[in-house]
Enzyme design. Structure first.
Site, short mmCIF file in Angstrom:
data_model
loop_
_atom_site.label_atom_id
_atom_site.label_comp_id
_atom_site.label_asym_id
_atom_site.label_seq_id
_atom_site.Cartn_x
_atom_site.Cartn_y
_atom_site.Cartn_z
N GLU A 69 1.70 6.76 -14.33
CA GLU A 69 2.47 7.04 -13.20
C GLU A 69 2.89 8.29 -13.22
O GLU A 69 3.64 8.74 -14.10
CB GLU A 69 3.71 5.98 -13.21
CG GLU A 69 4.69 6.20 -12.11
CD GLU A 69 4.10 6.34 -10.73
OE1 GLU A 69 4.03 7.41 -9.97
OE2 GLU A 69 3.32 5.22 -10.36
N CYS A 196 2.89 -4.33 5.24
CA CYS A 196 3.98 -4.65 6.03
C CYS A 196 3.32 -4.60 7.43
O CYS A 196 3.75 -3.79 8.02
CB CYS A 196 5.26 -4.08 5.68
SG CYS A 196 6.56 -5.38 6.61
N THR A 341 2.92 -6.93 1.15
CA THR A 341 4.65 -6.72 1.10
C THR A 341 5.17 -6.65 -0.14
O THR A 341 4.36 -7.31 -1.21
CB THR A 341 5.05 -7.92 2.01
OG1 THR A 341 4.94 -9.09 1.46
CG2 THR A 341 4.52 -7.99 3.48
N CYS A 375 8.01 -11.39 5.49
CA CYS A 375 8.39 -10.12 6.25
C CYS A 375 9.56 -10.36 7.17
O CYS A 375 9.51 -11.22 7.73
CB CYS A 375 7.15 -9.63 7.36
SG CYS A 375 7.48 -8.20 7.99
#
Length: 447
Positions: A69, A196, A341, A375
């Site tokens: 990362e 999303c 999501t 959501c």
């Protein structure tokens, strides 16, 4: 004069880690670095990467899990709708990466540049070579602002052009809403998979309420220009949202994909997806853009790992790779057919844990992901529809009431409760979604 550089933005799943990079920085990794071996390598330090790493650091012990990362900060991107509407600050969505990664993992602060799955190898940007027994790909989704002609220039130069999806622009949204004096306000949904599916319209409902309170609603034409053929893909919630669109006199333009912005003329050009070769030009006084998205370029290049669209090819039930049994995927970079999501990542974490433990023990993975995702659809500054559903678009609601209705309680779940669960439980590997609570509230049933 230097050549222009291609600028893109990479997001990790659910946390929406934002890292701008250029074509100059994405050169192939060399073989001159160190060779390292780990029982488990996790590519990505977003919600999925952090959660999986936390789970398996406890199982495998110190130094056995490596997380690749490059970012200094971890962002809770679901909060950015609240940032864009003035309810939160961007700093409230951020934590230093070193504070959210498990302390017993090996944090490799660089970027994955090449996968060689046949040899269990990942090449890194710093020149190192990683060998692994098992690999979890949690790379997130890539934002391709450069795919809309003129958009990057407009985001830099036009204060009425904004986007909640990028750390560099999310703070533009609320000033643009406050400074809007009337005219055409456009909200877009691109012709690609996105993170999303509800977010592009959430900010529209919040902006509409703000303009109504500011007394300029009667001077405002609000348009939702979406590439989809429906307002929201899950019918139960889409029907309720359509009621709100009609109630608030919002204009819904379907099968429209933004292809160009001309900030000097204040024009947005949309392709008409239902009429080949046809475009429409709209004048704008405010425009919120959801950019086209894709799997990360480095993943797309490894065609052995991906489906034809470039997303990691995994079994939708077990999250195990369809070709390489020691590779698993989680979150937005995978091709699981559900909405991308944070809540989907949470549910996937529990399934992936079981599947990966089984694989490590030489067993057939027994995890079973049902496609659960959620959501929280903000439709105002105190109202929310909490959508929860599975692969089939069937509701999987946690609470024992109809969550398609607008409720203040669900607004506080979104604004106040979910961030606490994310930072304090999920990233530490202790949250696999609300399934247990759902069964309790529904007397042992799953729906």
């Amino acid at each position: 004069m230097k050549a222009a550089r291609l600028i893109r933005v990479t997001f990790s799943p659910a946390s929406a880690r934002c890292q701008a990079y250029s074509s100059e920085s994405s050169a192939p990794a060399t073989d001159s670095g160190n060779k390292k071996h780990y029982p488990l390598v996790v590519i990505g330090g977003g919600a999925g990467g952090c959660s999986v790493a936390a789970k398996f650091c406890r199982k495998l012990g110190k130094g056995k899990v490596a997380v690749v990362e490059p970012a200094e900060y971890h962002y809770y991107q679901p909060m950015w709708t609240l940032v864009g509407s003035g309810l939160k600050t961007v700093d409230q969505s951020a934590r230093a990466m070193e504070t959210v990664l498990p302390k017993h993992c090996e944090w490799l602060k660089t970027r994955a540049m090449e996968f060689i799955p046949e040899k269990n190898i990942v090449h890194l940007q710093n020149g190192d070579q990683l060998n692994y027994d098992f690999l979890v790909v949690a790379m997130g989704i890539q934002l391709n602002y450069d795919k809309v002609k003129g958009l990057l220039e407009a985001l830099k130069t036009d204060p009425s052009v904004c986007s909640n999806y990028w750390r560099e622009t999310v703070e533009k949204t609320y000033p643009a809403i406050k400074n809007f004096k009337g005219g055409n306000a456009i909200f877009t949904f691109p012709n690609t998979p996105i993170k999303c599916a509800g977010a592009p319209q959430k900010i529209m409902y919040l902006a509409e309420e703000h303009w109504n309170k500011a007394g300029i609603r009667d001077k405002t034409n609000i348009m939702f220009n979406s590439s989809l053929g429906v307002l929201y893909p899950v019918k139960k919630y889409g029907d309720r949202l359509l009621e709100i669109v009609k109630e608030r006199h919002l204009t819904l333009n379907l099968k429209r994909s933004l292809i160009e912005i001309r900030p000097n003329k204040k024009e947005a050009i949309f392709q008409k997806l239902d009429e080949e070769g046809k475009t429409e030009t709209y004048k704008y006084d405010f425009i919120h853009v959801t950019p086209p998205m894709s799997a990360p370029d480095v993943l797309i290049k490894c065609t052995n790992l991906t489906d034809p669209t470039g997303f990691l090819s995994v079994n939708k039930n077990t999250l195990q790779h369809t070709k390489y049994p020691n590779i698993f995927g989680i979150g937005d970079c995978t091709n699981v057919p559900t909405s991308k999501t944070t809540s989907a990542v949470a549910a996937q974490c529990g399934v992936l844990e079981k599947s990966l433990v089984d694989a490590m023990a030489g067993k057939i993975p027994g995890g079973k992901y049902d496609g659960y995702t959620s959501c929280p659809l903000l439709v105002g500054y105190s109202q929310c529809i909490l959508a929860e559903f599975d692969y089939e678009g069937q509701s999987l609601e946690t609470f024992p009431f109809d969550q398609s209705k607008r409720r203040r309680s669900m607004y506080h779940v979104k604004k106040d409760i979910l961030p606490k669960i994310y930072w304090n439980v999920m990233l530490k590997g202790h949250w696999n979604g609300p399934q247990t609570f759902r069964r309790i509230m529904h007397f042992g049933k799953d729906r």
